[in-house]
Write a protein that holds these residues in place. Structure first.
Motif, mmCIF file in Angstrom:
data_model
loop_
_atom_site.group_PDB
_atom_site.id
_atom_site.type_symbol
_atom_site.label_atom_id
_atom_site.label_comp_id
_atom_site.label_asym_id
_atom_site.label_seq_id
_atom_site.Cartn_x
_atom_site.Cartn_y
_atom_site.Cartn_z
ATOM 1 N N ARG A 315 0.826 -1.207 0.000
ATOM 2 C CA ARG A 315 0.000 0.000 0.000
ATOM 3 C C ARG A 315 0.863 1.260 0.000
ATOM 4 O O ARG A 315 0.940 2.018 0.967
ATOM 5 C CB ARG A 315 -0.934 -0.002 1.210
ATOM 6 C CG ARG A 315 -2.011 1.062 1.146
ATOM 7 C CD ARG A 315 -2.928 0.985 2.344
ATOM 8 N NE ARG A 315 -3.943 2.022 2.308
ATOM 9 C CZ ARG A 315 -4.874 2.188 3.241
ATOM 10 N NH1 ARG A 315 -4.910 1.366 4.274
ATOM 11 N NH2 ARG A 315 -5.746 3.155 3.151
ATOM 12 N N TRP A 316 1.507 1.511 -1.143
ATOM 13 C CA TRP A 316 2.390 2.663 -1.259
ATOM 14 C C TRP A 316 1.654 3.992 -1.354
ATOM 15 O O TRP A 316 2.270 5.053 -1.245
ATOM 16 C CB TRP A 316 3.299 2.500 -2.476
ATOM 17 C CG TRP A 316 4.480 1.652 -2.190
ATOM 18 C CD1 TRP A 316 4.733 0.411 -2.681
ATOM 19 C CD2 TRP A 316 5.560 1.958 -1.321
ATOM 20 N NE1 TRP A 316 5.900 -0.066 -2.173
ATOM 21 C CE2 TRP A 316 6.435 0.861 -1.340
ATOM 22 C CE3 TRP A 316 5.870 3.057 -0.516
ATOM 23 C CZ2 TRP A 316 7.610 0.817 -0.588
ATOM 24 C CZ3 TRP A 316 7.031 3.024 0.228
ATOM 25 C CH2 TRP A 316 7.890 1.920 0.193
ATOM 26 N N SER A 317 0.340 3.957 -1.537
ATOM 27 C CA SER A 317 -0.404 5.212 -1.611
ATOM 28 C C SER A 317 -0.358 5.976 -0.290
ATOM 29 O O SER A 317 -0.723 7.152 -0.247
ATOM 30 C CB SER A 317 -1.862 4.949 -2.003
ATOM 31 O OG SER A 317 -2.485 4.078 -1.075
ATOM 32 N N ASP A 320 2.199 9.869 0.346
ATOM 33 C CA ASP A 320 1.701 10.899 -0.556
ATOM 34 C C ASP A 320 2.398 12.238 -0.377
ATOM 35 O O ASP A 320 2.237 13.134 -1.208
ATOM 36 C CB ASP A 320 0.194 11.078 -0.378
ATOM 37 C CG ASP A 320 -0.170 11.525 1.038
ATOM 38 O OD1 ASP A 320 0.686 11.427 1.934
ATOM 39 O OD2 ASP A 320 -1.320 11.959 1.233
ATOM 40 N N ASN A 339 2.803 11.290 -4.075
ATOM 41 C CA ASN A 339 1.781 10.605 -4.880
ATOM 42 C C ASN A 339 2.237 9.249 -5.417
ATOM 43 O O ASN A 339 2.129 8.960 -6.608
ATOM 44 C CB ASN A 339 1.330 11.503 -6.034
ATOM 45 C CG ASN A 339 0.743 12.811 -5.538
ATOM 46 O OD1 ASN A 339 0.018 12.834 -4.547
ATOM 47 N ND2 ASN A 339 1.067 13.895 -6.225
ATOM 48 N N TYR A 340 2.743 8.401 -4.530
ATOM 49 C CA TYR A 340 3.130 7.059 -4.950
ATOM 50 C C TYR A 340 1.921 6.174 -5.151
ATOM 51 O O TYR A 340 0.856 6.395 -4.576
ATOM 52 C CB TYR A 340 4.075 6.458 -3.910
ATOM 53 C CG TYR A 340 5.475 6.952 -4.125
ATOM 54 C CD1 TYR A 340 5.857 8.193 -3.656
ATOM 55 C CD2 TYR A 340 6.385 6.198 -4.839
ATOM 56 C CE1 TYR A 340 7.125 8.680 -3.888
ATOM 57 C CE2 TYR A 340 7.645 6.676 -5.068
ATOM 58 C CZ TYR A 340 8.016 7.910 -4.602
ATOM 59 O OH TYR A 340 9.273 8.378 -4.844
ATOM 60 N N SER A 341 2.115 5.152 -5.965
ATOM 61 C CA SER A 341 1.034 4.236 -6.310
ATOM 62 C C SER A 341 1.214 2.905 -5.585
ATOM 63 O O SER A 341 2.339 2.459 -5.336
ATOM 64 C CB SER A 341 1.016 3.984 -7.818
ATOM 65 O OG SER A 341 0.847 5.188 -8.531
ATOM 66 N N ASN A 342 0.107 2.258 -5.270
ATOM 67 C CA ASN A 342 0.175 0.903 -4.729
ATOM 68 C C ASN A 342 0.836 -0.017 -5.761
ATOM 69 O O ASN A 342 0.643 0.151 -6.960
ATOM 70 C CB ASN A 342 -1.219 0.387 -4.397
ATOM 71 C CG ASN A 342 -1.888 1.226 -3.327
ATOM 72 O OD1 ASN A 342 -1.218 1.800 -2.473
ATOM 73 N ND2 ASN A 342 -3.213 1.296 -3.373
ATOM 74 N N PRO A 370 6.677 1.332 -7.332
ATOM 75 C CA PRO A 370 5.704 2.336 -6.902
ATOM 76 C C PRO A 370 6.103 3.752 -7.303
ATOM 77 O O PRO A 370 5.335 4.683 -7.125
ATOM 78 C CB PRO A 370 5.715 2.196 -5.378
ATOM 79 C CG PRO A 370 7.125 1.802 -5.079
ATOM 80 C CD PRO A 370 7.549 0.918 -6.217
ATOM 81 N N ASN A 372 7.380 7.089 -9.672
ATOM 82 C CA ASN A 372 6.874 7.690 -10.903
ATOM 83 C C ASN A 372 7.936 8.603 -11.493
ATOM 84 O O ASN A 372 8.891 8.998 -10.824
ATOM 85 C CB ASN A 372 5.571 8.455 -10.640
ATOM 86 C CG ASN A 372 5.736 9.565 -9.637
ATOM 87 O OD1 ASN A 372 6.354 10.594 -9.931
ATOM 88 N ND2 ASN A 372 5.201 9.387 -8.432
#
Length: 457
Positions: A315-317, A320, A339-342, A370, A372
Motif C-alpha cells: 500500500r504505497w499510496s 503521498d 503521490n506514490y502508487s500501490n 511504486p 513515478n
C-alpha cells in the motif's frame, strides 16, 4: 540556507527509507529472508513450508513443521548500473538588497561512473519450535529494508545526492496454532530499528566583484534513527493434502525519525577554513512504511514435483507527501507531494525432488515499482523489474540441509530528471540562490548469490 539544507536532506531521507520498504521489490524492499524461497522466486512465500524461514513467510506455517529447526544464511547482492545521456546545469545569482550583483550559469563538471551500489551481504536467522501437533513458537532476526548508494566523489549529480544508506533490522517472536489438518493461523510481533545517513553537495554562489559569480559547495549530511513495533498475521488452508493456500499480512510501521544535520565548508570561499561546520540543527519527521499482503498457492503435482504461484501487494499510496519539521521553527521545513502508487509483484516457480537428497528449483518474478517519473531520484533510480531464479537444496543427512540459489534481476531502463534550488544568506542582505538540474538515463541489473543451512533437532 539553513532551512533549505534541512529540507533537502530530510526529504531525501524520507524517500530513501520509504523506498527502502521495497529494496528488491519494486523499490527497495528486501526479499532476501529465505534462500530456499529465493530458488523458486519466492512464489510460494506464504504457502510452501520448507524450513524455519516460514517464520517470516507465513507464521501459520510453523505448525506444519514436524520438529524444531534452525535456519541461518544470507544473500550477497551485486548491483551494476550504467548512466547515459547525462545533462546538467547550474544557474546561480547573488543579490544585495534584492538587486543582482553577480550571476553564473553553466554545466556541472563531474563524472558518471555508475555502479554506485556497493556489494552487500543480507543475513538472516530463524528458529521454529513445535510444542505439540497444534502449537508452535518461533523467532527470527532479519533485514526487511535496506538501501545503499555511494556515488564517486566527483559525481555530476552530487548536488541532488551522492550518498544514501538506510538499514532496518527486525526481531520477530512468533506463535502459530493448527486447528486441524486443513486450517492453521499464526501471528508475530516485530521490533524494528531504523538507521540512516544521507549526503549531498550543496552549491553556493559567491560574487566575484566583476558582475559574475563562482560556485562553491558545502558538504551536507544528516543522520537519524528510530524504532517501533509492528506485527504480522498469517493463515494456511489445505482443502486437500496436495493443495496449500497461504495468506500473510504485514502491518504498517510508524516512525518519528530524529537526528543531526550539519553542513561543512569544502574550501575557504565562504571566509571560513575548510572543514568548518557552517550550519547544524536538529530535525524530525513522521514516516509510516506501508502494509503488505502476500498470497500464494502450492500445488503438489506428483510425488516429486510441486508448483507455486504468488502475488504481493504493497500500500504505497500512504506515501503521498514529505513533511519535515525543524526544532526551532513553527513552520514546516518542507511539504512536498509524492503521490506514490500501490504496487504489485507476481511470481511463479517450482521444485523438483530429483532424489531423496537433492531438490532443484526455479522461478520468475515480475516486480512493479511504486515510483513515478516526476519524482524519481538519483538516490533510488529504479523501475519495474524482472527476476529469474534457480536454486537447489541438498540434504546429505536427515538433520541437515544446505540450500543455494542464484537470481538475476534486470530492470527496465529509467530516466531521472531532478532540479533543486538552494538559498543561502552570505551576510545580512546578501543572498545566494543556485538552481541545479541533473537528468540521465539509468539501466540497472543485479546478481544475488544465496546460501543457507538448516539443522533439525
Amino acid at each position: 540556507m539553513q532551512n533549505k539544507f534541512n529540507k533537502i536532506t530530510w526529504a531525501v531521507a524520507i524517500a530513501a527509507v520509504a523506498f527502502t520498504s521495497q529494496a528488491n521489490a519494486g523499490g527497495y524492499q528486501i526479499n532476501e529472508q529465505s534462500v530456499s524461497g529465493q530458488g523458486y522466486g519466492h512464489a510460494g512465500r506464504s504457502s510452501n513450508v520448507n524450513d524455519a524461514t516460514i517464520v517470516f513467510g507465513n507464521p501459520a506455517g510453523m505448525s506444519f513443521l514436524d520438529r524444531a529447526q534452525l535456519t541461518a544464511g544470507g544473500t550477497y547482492l551485486n548491483v551494476n548500473s550504467k548512466i547515459r545521456n547525462v545533462e546538467s546545469e547550474r544557474t546561480g545569482v547573488v543579490t544585495a538588497g534584492g538587486a543582482p550583483i553577480g550571476a553564473t550559469s553553466g554545466p556541472v563538471n563531474g563524472t558518471n561512473e555508475g555502479d554506485m551500489v556497493p556489494g552487500t551481504l543480507i543475513p538472516f536467522a530463524f528458529y521454529a519450535q513445535p510444542v505439540n501437533e497444534q502449537l508452535a513458537f518461533g523467532f527470527g532476526v532479519y533485514a526487511p529494508f535496506g538501501s545503499n548508494t555511494d556515488y564517486e566523489g566527483g559525481f555530476e549529480g552530487r548536488n541532488q545526492g551522492n550518498y544514501t544508506e538506510v538499514r532496518v533490522i527486525s526481531a520477530q517472536p512468533t506463535v502459530s496454532y493448527r486447528f486441524n489438518d486443513q486450517w492453521a493461523v499464526g501471528a508475530g510481533i516485530t521490533y524494528n530499528r531504523v538507521n540512516g545517513e544521507l549526503r549531498r553537495q550543496v552549491p553556493v554562489a559567491i560574487p566575484d566583484g566583476l558582475g559574475g559569480a563562482d560556485i562553491t559547495e558545502l558538504d551536507a549530511r544528516v543522520e537519524g534513527d528510530d524504532d517501533n513495533w509492528g506485527y504480522n498475521l498469517g493463515v494456511i488452508f489445505q482443502p486437500v493434502p496436495e493443495t496449500t493456500l497461504g495468506l500473510t499480512y504485514r502491518s504498517k510501521v510508524s516512525y518519528t525519525l530524529t537526528g543531526d544535520f550539519r553542513a561543512t565548508a569544502t574550501d575557504a570561499s565562504l571566509g571560513v577554513p575548510e572543514g568548518t561546520v557552517v550550519r547544524e540543527d536538529n530535525a524530525s519527521l513522521d514516516l509510516t512504511t506501508p502494509e503488505t499482503v502476500n498470497f500464494s498457492v502450492t500445488q503438489q503435482m506428483s510425488d516429486n514435483l510441486k508448483l507455486m504461484a504468488g502475488a504481493s501487494w504493497t500500500r504505497w499510496s500512504r506515501f503521498d507527501r514529505i513533511l519535515v519539521e525543524g526544532e526551532n521553527s513553527d513552520d514546516p521545513i518542507t511539504l512536498e507531494p509524492q503521490n506514490y502508487s500501490n504496487a504489485w509483484a507476481f511470481a511463479v516457480g517450482g521444485e523438483y525432488q530429483l532424489n531423496p537428497q537433492l531438490a532443484l528449483r526455479a522461478g520468475v518474478t515480475i516486480d512493479n515499482t511504486p515510483t513515478n517519473d516526476a519524482t524519481r531520484s538519483v538516490r533510488i533510480p529504479s523501475d519495474d523489474r524482472r527476476i529469474f531464479s534457480i536454486g537447489a537444496g541438498w540434504t546429505p543427512m536427515e538433520n541437515l540441509t544446505l540450500d543455494v540459489a542464484y537470481s538475476y534481476l534486470t530492470e527496465r531502463g529509467t530516466h531521472v530528471d531532478q532540479t533543486k534550488t538552494d538559498t543561502r544568506e552570505l551576510q545580512p542582505g546578501v543572498v545566494s540562490q543556485v538552481t541545479s538540474s541533473y537528468s540521465a538515463d539509468y539501466k540497472n541489473e543485479a546478481h544475488g548469490f544465496g546460501a543457507q543451512l538448516t539443522y533439525r533437532f
